[in-house]
Design a protein around this motif. Structure first.
Motif, PDB file in Angstrom:
ATOM      1  N   GLU A   1       6.577   6.706   2.177  1.00  0.00           N
ATOM      2  CA  GLU A   1       7.400   7.014   1.012  1.00  0.00           C
ATOM      3  C   GLU A   1       8.439   8.073   1.346  1.00  0.00           C
ATOM      4  O   GLU A   1       9.588   7.976   0.918  1.00  0.00           O
ATOM      5  CB  GLU A   1       6.535   7.473  -0.162  1.00  0.00           C
ATOM      6  N   SER A   2       8.052   9.066   2.108  1.00  0.00           N
ATOM      7  CA  SER A   2       8.982  10.123   2.505  1.00  0.00           C
ATOM      8  C   SER A   2      10.111   9.552   3.354  1.00  0.00           C
ATOM      9  O   SER A   2      11.279   9.910   3.167  1.00  0.00           O
ATOM     10  CB  SER A   2       8.223  11.201   3.284  1.00  0.00           C
ATOM     11  N   ARG A   3       9.785   8.666   4.279  1.00  0.00           N
ATOM     12  CA  ARG A   3      10.803   8.065   5.138  1.00  0.00           C
ATOM     13  C   ARG A   3      11.782   7.212   4.328  1.00  0.00           C
ATOM     14  O   ARG A   3      12.988   7.267   4.541  1.00  0.00           O
ATOM     15  CB  ARG A   3      10.146   7.194   6.207  1.00  0.00           C
ATOM     16  N   VAL A   4      11.248   6.430   3.412  1.00  0.00           N
ATOM     17  CA  VAL A   4      12.102   5.576   2.583  1.00  0.00           C
ATOM     18  C   VAL A   4      12.948   6.431   1.644  1.00  0.00           C
ATOM     19  O   VAL A   4      14.118   6.135   1.415  1.00  0.00           O
ATOM     20  CB  VAL A   4      11.263   4.535   1.810  1.00  0.00           C
ATOM     21  N   THR A   5      12.395   7.505   1.141  1.00  0.00           N
ATOM     22  CA  THR A   5      13.151   8.406   0.268  1.00  0.00           C
ATOM     23  C   THR A   5      14.344   8.998   1.007  1.00  0.00           C
ATOM     24  O   THR A   5      15.433   9.128   0.439  1.00  0.00           O
ATOM     25  CB  THR A   5      12.239   9.523  -0.272  1.00  0.00           C
ATOM     26  N   GLU A   6      14.177   9.325   2.271  1.00  0.00           N
ATOM     27  CA  GLU A   6      15.302   9.825   3.065  1.00  0.00           C
ATOM     28  C   GLU A   6      16.390   8.758   3.200  1.00  0.00           C
ATOM     29  O   GLU A   6      17.575   9.060   3.124  1.00  0.00           O
ATOM     30  CB  GLU A   6      14.822  10.273   4.456  1.00  0.00           C
ATOM     31  N   VAL A   7      15.986   7.518   3.398  1.00  0.00           N
ATOM     32  CA  VAL A   7      16.950   6.425   3.483  1.00  0.00           C
ATOM     33  C   VAL A   7      17.680   6.264   2.144  1.00  0.00           C
ATOM     34  O   VAL A   7      18.897   6.102   2.099  1.00  0.00           O
ATOM     35  CB  VAL A   7      16.261   5.109   3.898  1.00  0.00           C
ATOM     36  N   LEU A   8      16.931   6.346   1.043  1.00  0.00           N
ATOM     37  CA  LEU A   8      17.541   6.263  -0.293  1.00  0.00           C
ATOM     38  C   LEU A   8      18.595   7.348  -0.487  1.00  0.00           C
ATOM     39  O   LEU A   8      19.690   7.082  -0.981  1.00  0.00           O
ATOM     40  CB  LEU A   8      16.474   6.404  -1.376  1.00  0.00           C
ATOM     41  N   ARG A   9      18.270   8.546  -0.086  1.00  0.00           N
ATOM     42  CA  ARG A   9      19.219   9.661  -0.228  1.00  0.00           C
ATOM     43  C   ARG A   9      20.480   9.432   0.598  1.00  0.00           C
ATOM     44  O   ARG A   9      21.586   9.739   0.162  1.00  0.00           O
ATOM     45  CB  ARG A   9      18.551  10.976   0.175  1.00  0.00           C
TER      46      ARG A   9
ATOM     47  N   LEU B   1      10.901  -3.207   3.631  1.00  0.00           N
ATOM     48  CA  LEU B   1      11.353  -3.891   2.425  1.00  0.00           C
ATOM     49  C   LEU B   1      10.316  -3.772   1.313  1.00  0.00           C
ATOM     50  O   LEU B   1      10.652  -3.471   0.162  1.00  0.00           O
ATOM     51  CB  LEU B   1      11.652  -5.362   2.722  1.00  0.00           C
ATOM     52  N   ARG B   2       9.069  -3.984   1.628  1.00  0.00           N
ATOM     53  CA  ARG B   2       8.003  -3.882   0.625  1.00  0.00           C
ATOM     54  C   ARG B   2       7.912  -2.463   0.084  1.00  0.00           C
ATOM     55  O   ARG B   2       7.822  -2.253  -1.117  1.00  0.00           O
ATOM     56  CB  ARG B   2       6.669  -4.305   1.228  1.00  0.00           C
ATOM     57  N   THR B   3       7.940  -1.473   0.961  1.00  0.00           N
ATOM     58  CA  THR B   3       7.831  -0.083   0.533  1.00  0.00           C
ATOM     59  C   THR B   3       9.061   0.333  -0.266  1.00  0.00           C
ATOM     60  O   THR B   3       8.950   1.007  -1.289  1.00  0.00           O
ATOM     61  CB  THR B   3       7.638   0.840   1.755  1.00  0.00           C
ATOM     62  N   PHE B   4      10.232  -0.066   0.181  1.00  0.00           N
ATOM     63  CA  PHE B   4      11.477   0.238  -0.528  1.00  0.00           C
ATOM     64  C   PHE B   4      11.420  -0.308  -1.953  1.00  0.00           C
ATOM     65  O   PHE B   4      11.783   0.378  -2.911  1.00  0.00           O
ATOM     66  CB  PHE B   4      12.663  -0.353   0.235  1.00  0.00           C
ATOM     67  N   ASN B   5      10.954  -1.547  -2.100  1.00  0.00           N
ATOM     68  CA  ASN B   5      10.829  -2.163  -3.424  1.00  0.00           C
ATOM     69  C   ASN B   5       9.892  -1.373  -4.330  1.00  0.00           C
ATOM     70  O   ASN B   5      10.190  -1.174  -5.502  1.00  0.00           O
ATOM     71  CB  ASN B   5      10.310  -3.596  -3.309  1.00  0.00           C
ATOM     72  N   VAL B   6       8.772  -0.949  -3.798  1.00  0.00           N
ATOM     73  CA  VAL B   6       7.799  -0.204  -4.598  1.00  0.00           C
ATOM     74  C   VAL B   6       8.390   1.130  -5.053  1.00  0.00           C
ATOM     75  O   VAL B   6       8.253   1.524  -6.209  1.00  0.00           O
ATOM     76  CB  VAL B   6       6.487   0.031  -3.804  1.00  0.00           C
TER      77      VAL B   6
ATOM     78  N   VAL C   1       0.845  -1.176   0.000  1.00  0.00           N
ATOM     79  CA  VAL C   1       0.000   0.000   0.000  1.00  0.00           C
ATOM     80  C   VAL C   1       0.888   1.236   0.000  1.00  0.00           C
ATOM     81  O   VAL C   1       1.828   1.334   0.769  1.00  0.00           O
ATOM     82  CB  VAL C   1      -0.930   0.002   1.239  1.00  0.00           C
ATOM     83  N   ARG C   2       0.586   2.172  -0.899  1.00  0.00           N
ATOM     84  CA  ARG C   2       1.390   3.386  -0.976  1.00  0.00           C
ATOM     85  C   ARG C   2       0.877   4.378   0.065  1.00  0.00           C
ATOM     86  O   ARG C   2      -0.304   4.610   0.185  1.00  0.00           O
ATOM     87  CB  ARG C   2       1.317   3.956  -2.372  1.00  0.00           C
ATOM     88  N   ASN C   3       1.818   4.955   0.792  1.00  0.00           N
ATOM     89  CA  ASN C   3       1.511   5.894   1.843  1.00  0.00           C
ATOM     90  C   ASN C   3       2.569   6.985   1.774  1.00  0.00           C
ATOM     91  O   ASN C   3       3.764   6.691   1.847  1.00  0.00           O
ATOM     92  CB  ASN C   3       1.539   5.156   3.187  1.00  0.00           C
TER      93      ASN C   3
ATOM     94  N   LEU D   1      18.114   0.058   8.610  1.00  0.00           N
ATOM     95  CA  LEU D   1      17.425   0.928   7.654  1.00  0.00           C
ATOM     96  C   LEU D   1      15.953   1.070   8.011  1.00  0.00           C
ATOM     97  O   LEU D   1      15.390   2.173   7.964  1.00  0.00           O
ATOM     98  CB  LEU D   1      17.577   0.384   6.229  1.00  0.00           C
ATOM     99  N   ALA D   2      15.322  -0.049   8.375  1.00  0.00           N
ATOM    100  CA  ALA D   2      13.914  -0.012   8.753  1.00  0.00           C
ATOM    101  C   ALA D   2      13.702   0.825  10.012  1.00  0.00           C
ATOM    102  O   ALA D   2      12.751   1.614  10.093  1.00  0.00           O
ATOM    103  CB  ALA D   2      13.394  -1.430   8.965  1.00  0.00           C
ATOM    104  N   CYS D   3      14.609   0.690  10.959  1.00  0.00           N
ATOM    105  CA  CYS D   3      14.530   1.474  12.193  1.00  0.00           C
ATOM    106  C   CYS D   3      14.657   2.968  11.883  1.00  0.00           C
ATOM    107  O   CYS D   3      13.905   3.787  12.410  1.00  0.00           O
ATOM    108  CB  CYS D   3      15.607   1.022  13.157  1.00  0.00           C
ATOM    109  N   ASP D   4      15.600   3.305  10.991  1.00  0.00           N
ATOM    110  CA  ASP D   4      15.781   4.705  10.600  1.00  0.00           C
ATOM    111  C   ASP D   4      14.522   5.274   9.944  1.00  0.00           C
ATOM    112  O   ASP D   4      14.247   6.466  10.054  1.00  0.00           O
ATOM    113  CB  ASP D   4      16.961   4.853   9.635  1.00  0.00           C
ATOM    114  N   ALA D   5      13.767   4.415   9.266  1.00  0.00           N
ATOM    115  CA  ALA D   5      12.536   4.850   8.607  1.00  0.00           C
ATOM    116  C   ALA D   5      11.319   4.686   9.524  1.00  0.00           C
ATOM    117  O   ALA D   5      10.194   4.973   9.110  1.00  0.00           O
ATOM    118  CB  ALA D   5      12.322   4.054   7.327  1.00  0.00           C
ATOM    119  N   ALA D   6      11.544   4.237  10.766  1.00  0.00           N
ATOM    120  CA  ALA D   6      10.470   4.010  11.744  1.00  0.00           C
ATOM    121  C   ALA D   6       9.411   3.056  11.191  1.00  0.00           C
ATOM    122  O   ALA D   6       8.207   3.313  11.258  1.00  0.00           O
ATOM    123  CB  ALA D   6       9.850   5.338  12.179  1.00  0.00           C
TER     124      ALA D   6
END
Length: 146
Positions: free
Chosen positions: A42-50, A77-82, A36-38, A65-70
């Motif tokens: 997405e913002s949290r994962v984008t920060e990790v990507l950066r 993992l699912r959100t990162f993949n999307v 599910v897109r949220n 990484l998951a902890c950093d994104a709360a």
């Protein structure tokens, strides 16, 4: 001798594999397909990507990484993949190899040293991965004109 980056890279790959198996089981049971897109996630994962793009040589684990994104590792993992179209392991490896490609073109440093600094301690691991990502061997990349 195995570096901290290699251990972290292996841990990241193993964690991802375990979570993929769990995700497949849950998906079959629930009949759900896509994460599910949220916008908040997405913002949290984008920060990790950066952060990974800025410092790809830093050792990371999926749990970290998951902890950093709360987020839970599974949901991260699912959100990162999307969002990125790749797993965290694949994304980190690609960023490290792209950085190695820049060093190959800009310096005369030995390829083995560049491979080591990319987190891959031997050329037998570095070369096939480099070729898969960059489309040619590291030696050919170094001598090719842009």
């Amino acid at each position: 001798m195995i570096s901290a980056a290699e251990v972290a890279e292996d841990d990241l790959g193993f964690e991802e594999a375990a979570l993929r198996v769990a995700a497949a089981a849950v998906t079959v049971e629930r009949g759900a397909g896509e994460a599910v897109r949220n916008l908040r996630y997405e913002s949290r994962v984008t920060e990790v990507l950066r952060r990974i793009e800025a410092e790809p040589e830093e050792p990371v684990t999926l749990r970290q990484l998951a902890c950093d994104a709360a987020m839970s590792p599974y949901h991260f993992l699912r959100t990162f993949n999307v969002i990125s179209g790749a797993t965290p392991y694949q994304f980190v490896l690609t960023q490290r190899l792209r950085r190695a490609a820049l060093r190959l073109r800009r310096t005369t440093d030995p390829i083995s040293g560049i491979a080591y600094e990319a987190g891959l301690n031997d050329l037998s691991t570095f070369n096939p991965r480099f070729r898969r990502i960059m489309g040619m061997t590291s030696g050919s990349w170094r001598t090719a004109r842009p």
